[in-house]
Every structure is written in C-alpha cells, then in structure tokens.
Design a protein around this motif. Sequence first.
Motif, short mmCIF file in Angstrom:
data_model
loop_
_atom_site.label_atom_id
_atom_site.label_comp_id
_atom_site.label_asym_id
_atom_site.label_seq_id
_atom_site.Cartn_x
_atom_site.Cartn_y
_atom_site.Cartn_z
N SER A 5 0.81 -1.22 0.00
CA SER A 5 0.00 0.00 0.00
C SER A 5 0.84 1.28 0.00
O SER A 5 0.30 2.38 0.00
CB SER A 5 -1.00 0.00 1.15
OG SER A 5 -0.32 -0.24 2.34
N SER A 6 2.15 1.13 -0.02
CA SER A 6 3.01 2.32 -0.11
C SER A 6 2.81 2.99 -1.46
O SER A 6 2.44 2.34 -2.44
CB SER A 6 4.47 1.88 0.03
OG SER A 6 5.33 2.89 -0.45
N GLU A 11 8.87 0.34 -3.06
CA GLU A 11 8.27 -0.40 -1.94
C GLU A 11 7.12 -1.30 -2.40
O GLU A 11 6.96 -2.41 -1.91
CB GLU A 11 7.81 0.57 -0.85
CG GLU A 11 9.00 1.25 -0.18
CD GLU A 11 8.63 2.23 0.90
OE1 GLU A 11 7.43 2.39 1.21
OE2 GLU A 11 9.56 2.88 1.44
N PHE A 12 6.34 -0.82 -3.40
CA PHE A 12 5.24 -1.72 -3.83
C PHE A 12 5.68 -2.67 -4.94
O PHE A 12 5.12 -3.74 -5.11
CB PHE A 12 3.94 -0.96 -4.16
CG PHE A 12 3.96 -0.01 -5.32
CD1 PHE A 12 3.82 -0.45 -6.63
CD2 PHE A 12 4.07 1.37 -5.10
CE1 PHE A 12 3.80 0.43 -7.69
CE2 PHE A 12 4.06 2.27 -6.17
CZ PHE A 12 3.93 1.80 -7.48
N ILE A 13 6.70 -2.28 -5.73
CA ILE A 13 7.34 -3.26 -6.63
C ILE A 13 8.73 -3.47 -6.03
O ILE A 13 9.69 -2.80 -6.41
CB ILE A 13 7.47 -2.73 -8.08
CG1 ILE A 13 6.11 -2.29 -8.64
CG2 ILE A 13 8.14 -3.78 -8.98
CD1 ILE A 13 5.10 -3.39 -8.89
N ASN A 14 8.80 -4.36 -5.08
CA ASN A 14 10.03 -4.48 -4.31
C ASN A 14 10.91 -5.60 -4.89
O ASN A 14 10.48 -6.76 -4.97
CB ASN A 14 9.65 -4.76 -2.85
CG ASN A 14 10.87 -4.86 -1.99
OD1 ASN A 14 11.28 -5.97 -1.65
ND2 ASN A 14 11.45 -3.73 -1.63
N GLU A 225 4.95 4.97 -10.73
CA GLU A 225 3.92 5.57 -9.86
C GLU A 225 2.84 6.31 -10.65
O GLU A 225 1.97 6.97 -10.07
CB GLU A 225 4.61 6.55 -8.86
CG GLU A 225 5.50 5.82 -7.86
CD GLU A 225 6.54 6.72 -7.19
OE1 GLU A 225 6.50 7.94 -7.39
OE2 GLU A 225 7.42 6.16 -6.50
N ALA A 226 2.89 6.20 -11.98
CA ALA A 226 1.94 6.95 -12.83
C ALA A 226 0.48 6.61 -12.51
O ALA A 226 -0.38 7.49 -12.47
CB ALA A 226 2.23 6.67 -14.30
N MET A 258 2.07 -7.78 -8.52
CA MET A 258 2.31 -6.90 -7.37
C MET A 258 1.74 -5.50 -7.64
O MET A 258 1.22 -4.85 -6.74
CB MET A 258 3.81 -6.81 -7.07
CG MET A 258 4.32 -8.04 -6.36
SD MET A 258 6.11 -8.14 -6.42
CE MET A 258 6.56 -7.09 -5.06
N HIS A 259 1.82 -5.08 -8.89
CA HIS A 259 1.26 -3.77 -9.25
C HIS A 259 -0.26 -3.79 -9.07
O HIS A 259 -0.86 -2.86 -8.53
CB HIS A 259 1.65 -3.42 -10.68
CG HIS A 259 1.60 -1.94 -10.98
ND1 HIS A 259 2.09 -1.39 -12.13
CD2 HIS A 259 1.12 -0.90 -10.27
CE1 HIS A 259 1.91 -0.08 -12.10
NE2 HIS A 259 1.32 0.24 -10.98
#
Length: 472
Positions: A5-6, A11-14, A225-226, A258-259
């Motif tokens: 949720s970041s 962090e969300f595609i770690n 992050e788009a 993950m996205h």
Amino acid sequence: MYNPSSLKAEEFINHEEILETLAYADANKDNMELIDSILEKAKERKGLNHREASVLLACDNKEKIEEMYALAQQIKQDFYGNRIVMFAPLYLSNYCINGCVYCPYHISNKHIARKKLTQEEIKREVIALQDMGHKRLALEAGEDPKNNPIEYILESIKTIYSIKHKNGAIRRVNVNIAATTVEEYRMLKEAGIGTYILFQETYHKESYEKLHPYGPKSNYAYHTEAMDRAMEGGIDDVGLGVLFGLEMYRYEFAGLLMHAEHLEAAHGVGPHTISVPRIKRADDIDPTAFDNGIDDETFAKICALIRICVPYTGMIISTRESQAVREKVLKLGVSQISGASRTSVGGYCEDEPEEENSQQFDVSDNRTLDEVVKWLMEMGCIPSFCTACYREGRTGDRFMSLCKSGQIQNCCQPNALMTLKEYLMDYASEDTKRIGEALIKAELENIPKDKVKEICKENLIKIEQGIRDFRF
Ligand code: SAM
C-alpha cells in the motif's frame, strides 16, 4: 521494505520481494500438495497473490498445466461469457524525445518518418475507423511536450468524440500516452476518456534504466507511480501491461501482479485491464536482439494465469499476435482484441510508401474487421462493440463490485448483442450478417433476467428500424 500500500515504486514493486518470490516458486515447483492447494484456492474465483501465482508459473507438470488452462477457461466463461470486446488503436503522433531502445520512435532514429495528425487528418482517420464499424479507440502517441502537449491530446479527443459519420460514432476513447502529472490526468478525465493505459515495459529497475537511457521516461519511479497519480487525478480505470521479451518473464509476471495488488491495497480498485504485448520487429528494432523472448506456449500460460489471478480484470491482446496465437489465448481468458489495426500515423486513410514508414511495429494479424468479427463468431464468441460501462458511470470500484456480484451479466450480454446488431446492420458483409443474426438469436437466451431479455428484444427491432445506441 515491501509494502503493497506504499505509494513509493520501490516499496510496492520491491526487488527483494520479487527475488524471494522466484526462489519460493523454484523451491515449490514440484510441490504437488502446495500446487493443488493453490489451484483449490483459485477455484474460489477470488484471485491469487503474486507468490501463489509464481508457483503455478514455475510448475512444469503437464497435468497441472492442463488444470490451469481448464480453470482459466472456466473463469473466463463465468465472468465474461463468450463476449469479446473490439477496439482499434489510433496513432496520433510518433514524435518522441525518449530513448526507449525497443521502440522505433526513439529520438535518435533519424530513419523513421515523423508524423503528427492535424485535427482534419484525425477526422479522416476517425471516419475511416467508423466506416469499418469501430466504436472504441485506444489513442497512441510518443512523448514530446513540444509536438504532442496535453492540449493537443485533449483537442484530439474532443475532435474524435464530435465526429458522427452516417451511423458511426466513437463512444469510448482510451488513452495510451506517457506518464504525466496529476493535473494532466485530471484534464484527461474531464475530457471523458475511458481507460488510461500505460505499459510498465519492465518492472526490473536496473533493466528499465538501461532500456530507457534518456528522456523523461528514464525515471523509473515516475513511470511506475503513474497509475497512482492517474487515480489521484480521478481516473479510476487504469490499464497495466509489460512488454514481454525485455526482461525475464517470471520477474515481470510477479511485478505485474504486485502492481495489481498495490492498486487494490492503495486505492481499493484493481486494474481495469492488463495488456500482454510481446516485442516485435519494427523500423530499426530487431526483436532477436533482446534475450528474453517467450515462446507461444509460455505466452499462453501467462495469459491463463493472469485470468486465474485477477479474474475481474479485462485482458487485452493486440494485432502484434497472429491469428493462431490470438485463437489460443482467446479461450484462455482474453476479453478484448483489436481488429484491422494500423500502427502507422495516418494509416487508416492511406498506405505508406516504404520510404515514409511511420509504423510503431509490424502487425501479425492483417485481417479486416469484418473478417475478425466473422472469425470470432465462427468460434462461438460474441464480438461486442459495447462502451456502456463508463458512459453509465460504472467505473473503478463500482464496476468491480458489479463484476464480483455477477450482476454485470445483465448489462454485458444484452449490450454485446445490441452493439453487434448495429455492426451487422451498418457494416457487415452478407456472410457475416447471416452468421451474426443466428448468433444473436441463440445468445438472447443467455440473458439472465427475463425483463432485460424483453427490453433487449424490443431494442433489437428498433435497431432494425434505424435507431442506434441503446444500452443497459
Ligand atoms: N509513449 C507512450 C509511452 O511511453 O508509454 C505511449 C506508448 S507506445 C505508443 C505503446 C506501447 O508500444 C509501448 O508502451 C510499448 O510497450 C509498445 N512498443 C514499443 N515498441 C514496440 C515494439 N518494437 N514491439 C512491440 N511493442 C512495442
């Protein structure tokens, strides 16, 4: 630290989480007990997470793969019936200031013809598309703030929606343009776009940076992050995708899921669509120069697993793929396909001479829309020109909750039949019309609610009388 949720890309595609996922998948690829339990969970039709999905992707047991395919087909049938939504891309401009090494629009390509449609030329392209029967477009443009600023895109959308030629109309414009600001996403939303589509290309940061050596697209975090900015700007239908062939497919597959998990966790709504493009030959691009190409069997497995893992997300396949590949993956979960596409700027009005090539990539399926429609119907599919959902405000979580409750079937099935009927009346060849009429008659019986079925029948008669654009 991995955190779905970041709002921070890394962090969300770690990367570490993906590496651990791949190691976990390798360690368990023959663990039949685990694989069976994942398949059991998938049968609940609530999707799978990236770890579970990666185990299934790593599993090479033939019997289990057959089970995955059968389940994908079943989920496809349950959620989408046999409907396939039709669309076409419209290339507005191939001016671009990026350096994407797989795309012939990169700025250092001095060989490709640079073209940008004027509003007059857009009108002609749209009329040509309407005359084929298209109702839904995906706008495509290179990234070039001087040549293709947001004002140009907005003006083009307005032009497209304004053109009414004979019974033709473009009723949904999806947009595939470079990552941009919240403010510009808001403008796109206000212009009435359907889905905002942006391919990640690759989720692997290091590869991403090598593949995008300069230009605004080289910023991995800004690109990744788009979709968060698009959602902040009010666009709640977003379309994800990776360009298969650039990086290791197992890495991309985990990243893609993950996205999707991130969008659900951070915004409460998953992706509206996922596209599965594979890299193709193009002007100065040789796809064999990339080491990670995937064969048709792996491609089919990826499509089937996307269907199982995100059952409510539409899956799009373009004319990058041949008729044979399209046929195979349609059964495994694809819900939208393009037809009669041109990937050159201005390509619907005229064929380009060799020396004036502006194409983004070679197309593998060159059939006319009528041929594609007929082929779909001969396979028992319903080609749908429906654009109703976003026009009725069924976007984002509203759309998802209707999907999840199954109620969407009372909209999708009649809308598909009514828009197909319009196509048959206005654009189809005699042969296609004959097959289509029989299909509509049979498929009317698959509308769950009697009341809806009756209204649909009445509307079909009105369409024969010349009235257009009915929708639930
Ligand atoms: N300029 C925008 C961007 O950067 O996202 C719009 C995208 S471009 C017009 C559409 C997509 O075509 C790209 O995102 C990329 O994945 C794909 N593409 C580029 N080169 C390709 C090639 N050689 N073969 C197949 N697809 C390609």
